[in-house]
Design an enzyme around this catalytic site. Structure first.
Site, short mmCIF file in Angstrom:
data_model
loop_
_atom_site.label_atom_id
_atom_site.label_comp_id
_atom_site.label_asym_id
_atom_site.label_seq_id
_atom_site.Cartn_x
_atom_site.Cartn_y
_atom_site.Cartn_z
N ARG A 1 9.58 -3.20 -2.36
CA ARG A 1 10.96 -2.98 -2.79
C ARG A 1 11.94 -3.22 -1.66
O ARG A 1 11.69 -2.85 -0.51
CB ARG A 1 11.11 -1.54 -3.28
CG ARG A 1 12.53 -1.14 -3.57
CD ARG A 1 12.60 0.09 -4.42
NE ARG A 1 12.33 1.31 -3.70
CZ ARG A 1 12.42 2.52 -4.25
NH1 ARG A 1 12.76 2.65 -5.52
NH2 ARG A 1 12.18 3.59 -3.54
N LYS B 1 12.96 3.58 -12.30
CA LYS B 1 14.11 4.34 -12.80
C LYS B 1 15.43 3.71 -12.35
O LYS B 1 16.33 3.51 -13.15
CB LYS B 1 14.07 5.79 -12.28
CG LYS B 1 12.83 6.56 -12.67
CD LYS B 1 12.86 7.99 -12.16
CE LYS B 1 12.75 8.13 -10.66
NZ LYS B 1 11.42 7.84 -10.09
N ARG C 1 13.61 0.75 2.32
CA ARG C 1 13.99 2.14 2.51
C ARG C 1 13.04 2.83 3.48
O ARG C 1 11.85 2.55 3.48
CB ARG C 1 13.96 2.88 1.17
CG ARG C 1 15.28 2.86 0.45
CD ARG C 1 15.22 3.41 -0.93
NE ARG C 1 14.46 4.64 -1.09
CZ ARG C 1 14.38 5.31 -2.23
NH1 ARG C 1 15.01 4.85 -3.30
NH2 ARG C 1 13.67 6.41 -2.32
N ARG D 1 14.03 16.79 -11.03
CA ARG D 1 12.69 16.66 -10.47
C ARG D 1 11.94 17.98 -10.50
O ARG D 1 10.80 18.05 -10.07
CB ARG D 1 12.79 16.17 -9.02
CG ARG D 1 12.82 14.62 -8.93
CD ARG D 1 13.02 14.25 -7.48
NE ARG D 1 12.50 12.98 -7.10
CZ ARG D 1 13.21 11.86 -6.99
NH1 ARG D 1 14.48 11.84 -7.33
NH2 ARG D 1 12.65 10.74 -6.57
N ARG E 1 5.08 11.45 -1.82
CA ARG E 1 6.03 11.52 -2.94
C ARG E 1 5.28 11.59 -4.27
O ARG E 1 5.69 12.29 -5.19
CB ARG E 1 6.97 10.30 -2.92
CG ARG E 1 8.08 10.46 -1.88
CD ARG E 1 8.65 9.14 -1.41
NE ARG E 1 9.33 8.39 -2.42
CZ ARG E 1 9.58 7.07 -2.31
NH1 ARG E 1 9.18 6.40 -1.23
NH2 ARG E 1 10.21 6.43 -3.26
P1 AMP Z 1 14.96 8.45 -5.03
O1 AMP Z 1 16.02 7.54 -4.50
O2 AMP Z 1 15.25 8.96 -6.42
O3 AMP Z 1 13.58 7.86 -4.92
O4 AMP Z 1 14.96 9.75 -4.11
C1 AMP Z 1 14.64 9.66 -2.73
C2 AMP Z 1 14.38 11.04 -2.17
O5 AMP Z 1 15.57 11.85 -2.29
C3 AMP Z 1 13.29 11.86 -2.84
O6 AMP Z 1 11.99 11.52 -2.37
C4 AMP Z 1 13.71 13.27 -2.46
O7 AMP Z 1 13.41 13.55 -1.11
C5 AMP Z 1 15.24 13.19 -2.59
N1 AMP Z 1 15.71 13.49 -3.96
C6 AMP Z 1 16.31 12.63 -4.83
N2 AMP Z 1 16.61 13.22 -5.99
C7 AMP Z 1 16.16 14.51 -5.86
C8 AMP Z 1 16.13 15.62 -6.74
N3 AMP Z 1 16.63 15.55 -8.00
N4 AMP Z 1 15.60 16.78 -6.27
C9 AMP Z 1 15.11 16.87 -5.02
N5 AMP Z 1 15.08 15.86 -4.15
C10 AMP Z 1 15.60 14.68 -4.56
#
Ligand code: AMP
Length: 215
Positions: free
Chosen positions: A127, A14, A162, A91, A173
């Site tokens: 990554r 994404k 990360r 999400r 996740r």
């Molecule tokens: P990402 O960078 O999109 O992989 O997000 C990393 C982490 O941030 C996720 O595993 C969640 O813990 C949190 N997170 C990001 N976006 C959301 C969302 N829309 N709703 C809830 N938690 C989020």
């Protein structure tokens, strides 16, 4: 104002695709993960609370993330843009419903799915992301390696893995995604704006498919 919603499995690409759309079509990328990481980096009370949630691979509560998104959408650059792409939002179904309350002229929801869980794990373990939060470029040692080892192609800052890209958190996740994010597919299917893409394809192939949907 156009809205492109990118959602789907962790490791589906994404962020990488949102970066390319941002560059090619001048849409603004809104990554809720990046917004959370900025808050964590600023060590605010909210940031500290979200840090532990993120490190476990759980979702930040809806009311917090919706507030963060709404605040971002009120910023001036969004008002002046042709459109924006959400990366990693929504999400949950409730997040999707709240996003729908924010009016736009047109909307497409692109669902990136990966059937083979091991592909996701391998992708996320290889990554690397740029340590400069203003840049945040994403690389992958197997599919999209940086030109110079450990350095960002765009801004030359060091790259790092990360904290939530370790196998235990990745597995969590994935299960959180299956339980909470999959219902979002039905929401956009019912709304009539859902497009599905098999995200195990190459970065170029996926972008080509996205281009046909977005343009
Ligand atoms: P990402 O960078 O999109 O992989 O997000 C990393 C982490 O941030 C996720 O595993 C969640 O813990 C949190 N997170 C990001 N976006 C959301 C969302 N829309 N709703 C809830 N938690 C989020």
């Amino acid at each position: 104002m156009k809205r492109v919603i990118l959602f789907g499995a962790p490791g589906a690409g994404k962020g990488t695709q949102a970066d390319i759309i941002e560059e090619k079509y001048s849409y603004i990328k809104i990554s809720t993960g990046d917004l959370i990481r900025a808050e964590v980096g600023a060590k605010t009370q909210l940031g500290l609370q979200m840090k532990s949630i993120m490190e476990k691979g759980e979702l930040v509560p809806d009311e917090i993330i919706i507030e963060i998104l709404k605040n971002r959408l009120m910023e001036k650059d969004i008002e002046e843009a042709n459109g924006y792409i959400t990366d990693g939002y929504p999400r949950t179904r409730h997040q999707a419903e709240e996003l729908s309350r924010m009016p736009v002229h047109s909307e497409v929801a692109i669902y990136l799915d990966i059937v083979d869980e091991n592909v996701v794990v391998r992708r996320l373990l290889s990554r690397l992301t740029c340590t400069d939060p203003e840049c945040g470029a994403i690389f992958n040692l197997e599919e999209n390696p940086p030109k110079q080892a450990g350095k960002c192609d765009d801004c030359n800052s060091p790259l790092k893995q990360r904290a939530d890209d370790n196998e235990e958190t990745i597995r969590n996740r994935i299960s959180v995604y299956k339980e909470q994010t999959r219902p979002v597919i039905d929401y956009y299917r019912e709304k009539g704006c859902l497009h599905e893409i098999d995200a195990s394809a190459s970065i170029e192939d996926i972008f080509e498919q996205i281009t046909r949907i977005v343009v």
